[in-house]
Design a protein around this motif. Structure first.
Motif, PDB file in Angstrom:
ATOM      1  N   TYR A 130      35.580  35.478  53.504  1.00  0.00           N
ATOM      2  CA  TYR A 130      36.360  34.319  53.076  1.00  0.00           C
ATOM      3  C   TYR A 130      37.015  34.519  51.718  1.00  0.00           C
ATOM      4  O   TYR A 130      37.939  33.800  51.356  1.00  0.00           O
ATOM      5  CB  TYR A 130      35.497  33.056  53.056  1.00  0.00           C
ATOM      6  N   SER A 131      36.581  35.513  50.956  1.00  0.00           N
ATOM      7  CA  SER A 131      37.200  35.763  49.644  1.00  0.00           C
ATOM      8  C   SER A 131      38.495  36.566  49.765  1.00  0.00           C
ATOM      9  O   SER A 131      39.319  36.559  48.850  1.00  0.00           O
ATOM     10  CB  SER A 131      36.224  36.499  48.718  1.00  0.00           C
ATOM     11  N   TRP A 132      38.689  37.258  50.887  1.00  0.00           N
ATOM     12  CA  TRP A 132      39.834  38.140  51.012  1.00  0.00           C
ATOM     13  C   TRP A 132      41.165  37.383  50.997  1.00  0.00           C
ATOM     14  O   TRP A 132      42.085  37.751  50.258  1.00  0.00           O
ATOM     15  CB  TRP A 132      39.736  38.996  52.284  1.00  0.00           C
ATOM     16  N   SER A 133      41.315  36.347  51.779  1.00  0.00           N
ATOM     17  CA  SER A 133      42.596  35.625  51.871  1.00  0.00           C
ATOM     18  C   SER A 133      43.066  35.064  50.535  1.00  0.00           C
ATOM     19  O   SER A 133      44.228  35.241  50.175  1.00  0.00           O
ATOM     20  CB  SER A 133      42.521  34.512  52.916  1.00  0.00           C
ATOM     21  N   PRO A 134      42.201  34.389  49.775  1.00  0.00           N
ATOM     22  CA  PRO A 134      42.674  33.900  48.464  1.00  0.00           C
ATOM     23  C   PRO A 134      43.094  35.037  47.527  1.00  0.00           C
ATOM     24  O   PRO A 134      44.076  34.906  46.798  1.00  0.00           O
ATOM     25  CB  PRO A 134      41.482  33.144  47.896  1.00  0.00           C
ATOM     26  N   LEU A 135      42.373  36.150  47.560  1.00  0.00           N
ATOM     27  CA  LEU A 135      42.739  37.283  46.702  1.00  0.00           C
ATOM     28  C   LEU A 135      44.091  37.864  47.095  1.00  0.00           C
ATOM     29  O   LEU A 135      44.916  38.175  46.243  1.00  0.00           O
ATOM     30  CB  LEU A 135      41.670  38.376  46.767  1.00  0.00           C
ATOM     31  N   PHE A 136      44.312  38.013  48.389  1.00  0.00           N
ATOM     32  CA  PHE A 136      45.541  38.635  48.860  1.00  0.00           C
ATOM     33  C   PHE A 136      46.708  37.652  48.828  1.00  0.00           C
ATOM     34  O   PHE A 136      47.726  37.900  48.190  1.00  0.00           O
ATOM     35  CB  PHE A 136      45.338  39.181  50.280  1.00  0.00           C
ATOM     36  N   PHE A 137      46.593  36.541  49.515  1.00  0.00           N
ATOM     37  CA  PHE A 137      47.718  35.628  49.711  1.00  0.00           C
ATOM     38  C   PHE A 137      47.991  34.705  48.530  1.00  0.00           C
ATOM     39  O   PHE A 137      49.127  34.335  48.293  1.00  0.00           O
ATOM     40  CB  PHE A 137      47.502  34.768  50.965  1.00  0.00           C
ATOM     41  N   GLN A 138      46.948  34.324  47.796  1.00  0.00           N
ATOM     42  CA  GLN A 138      47.137  33.367  46.713  1.00  0.00           C
ATOM     43  C   GLN A 138      47.256  34.066  45.358  1.00  0.00           C
ATOM     44  O   GLN A 138      48.150  33.777  44.588  1.00  0.00           O
ATOM     45  CB  GLN A 138      45.970  32.377  46.702  1.00  0.00           C
ATOM     46  N   ALA A 139      46.345  34.996  45.097  1.00  0.00           N
ATOM     47  CA  ALA A 139      46.352  35.676  43.801  1.00  0.00           C
ATOM     48  C   ALA A 139      47.250  36.917  43.800  1.00  0.00           C
ATOM     49  O   ALA A 139      47.525  37.466  42.735  1.00  0.00           O
ATOM     50  CB  ALA A 139      44.929  36.069  43.410  1.00  0.00           C
ATOM     51  N   HIS A 140      47.668  37.367  44.965  1.00  0.00           N
ATOM     52  CA  HIS A 140      48.547  38.537  45.115  1.00  0.00           C
ATOM     53  C   HIS A 140      47.905  39.812  44.574  1.00  0.00           C
ATOM     54  O   HIS A 140      48.598  40.688  44.055  1.00  0.00           O
ATOM     55  CB  HIS A 140      49.905  38.304  44.466  1.00  0.00           C
ATOM     56  N   LEU A 141      46.596  39.902  44.709  1.00  0.00           N
ATOM     57  CA  LEU A 141      45.855  41.071  44.248  1.00  0.00           C
ATOM     58  C   LEU A 141      45.638  42.016  45.431  1.00  0.00           C
ATOM     59  O   LEU A 141      44.540  42.125  45.983  1.00  0.00           O
ATOM     60  CB  LEU A 141      44.523  40.655  43.622  1.00  0.00           C
TER      61      LEU A 141
END
Length: 184
Positions: A109-120
């Motif tokens: 569940y941590s992957w999507s916010p890191l990729f899509f929201q934080a652009h990391l």
């Protein structure tokens, strides 16, 4: 199962209470599906994510609808697999398998916010690699408790390998899109 109950009675232990895999699955299915939907929705992993739409995507990138379908099926399989493990008699391997499963879902569940929201993109790639390692370890422990539960993790692991490949490819062809830039 009856052999285990008979051994417990012979050893003077209280009779093990049968656990219901169905009851656990009925709890886990909506929990995993709902959590996955909420994480995807609030992290912007949809067609309306302008940053994502601006990226160069690999030629093997599936259509956007495929991700929702794939993750729904995978979360359902994960829920049933975890329910099968939970329904087995208590043991150290069963406990570790369920803990690993929980840790793996938090990482997932941590992957999507890191990729899509934080652009990391690069950090997300590291997260997916860790997620894959935890999933493999979980599969080993699930299989030790229930062969069927272990087998049900194989599609998830295959999808993580594919998702990791996509993540790495996107990182490679979009060097300026990653927020975490290293260098001068």
């Amino acid at each position: 199962m009856s052999d285990i109950l008979a051994i417990n009675r012979l050893e003077g232990e209280p009779e093990a209470q049968p656990r219901s895999a169905l009851r656990a699955a009925l709890l886990l299915l909506p929990l995993l599906l709902g959590s996955g939907f909420l994480v995807a929705r609030f992290s912007g992993s949809t067609d309306t994510n302008y940053w994502y739409q601006s990226l160069a995507l690999p030629p093997i990138q599936p259509p956007p609808a495929a991700f929702g379908i794939a993750w729904s099926l995978l979360y359902a399989m994960l829920a049933v697999a975890a329910a099968l493990v939970w329904a087995q008699p208590k043991s150290a391997v069963r406990s570790r398998a369920l803990w690993l499963f929980g840790i793996g879902m938090v990482i997932n569940y941590s992957w999507s916010p890191l990729f899509f929201q934080a652009h990391l993109i690069g950090v997300a790639l590291v997260v997916i690699a860790v997620m894959l390692m935890v999933a493999i370890w979980t599969l080993v422990d699930f299989a030790a408790v229930s062969r069927l539960a272990g087998a049900m993790l194989i599609p998830y692991i295959a999808w993580l390998v594919f998702a990791g490949l996509l993540n790495a490819w996107i990182w490679r062809i979009n060097p300026a899109a990653n927020v975490l830039q290293i260098g001068v």
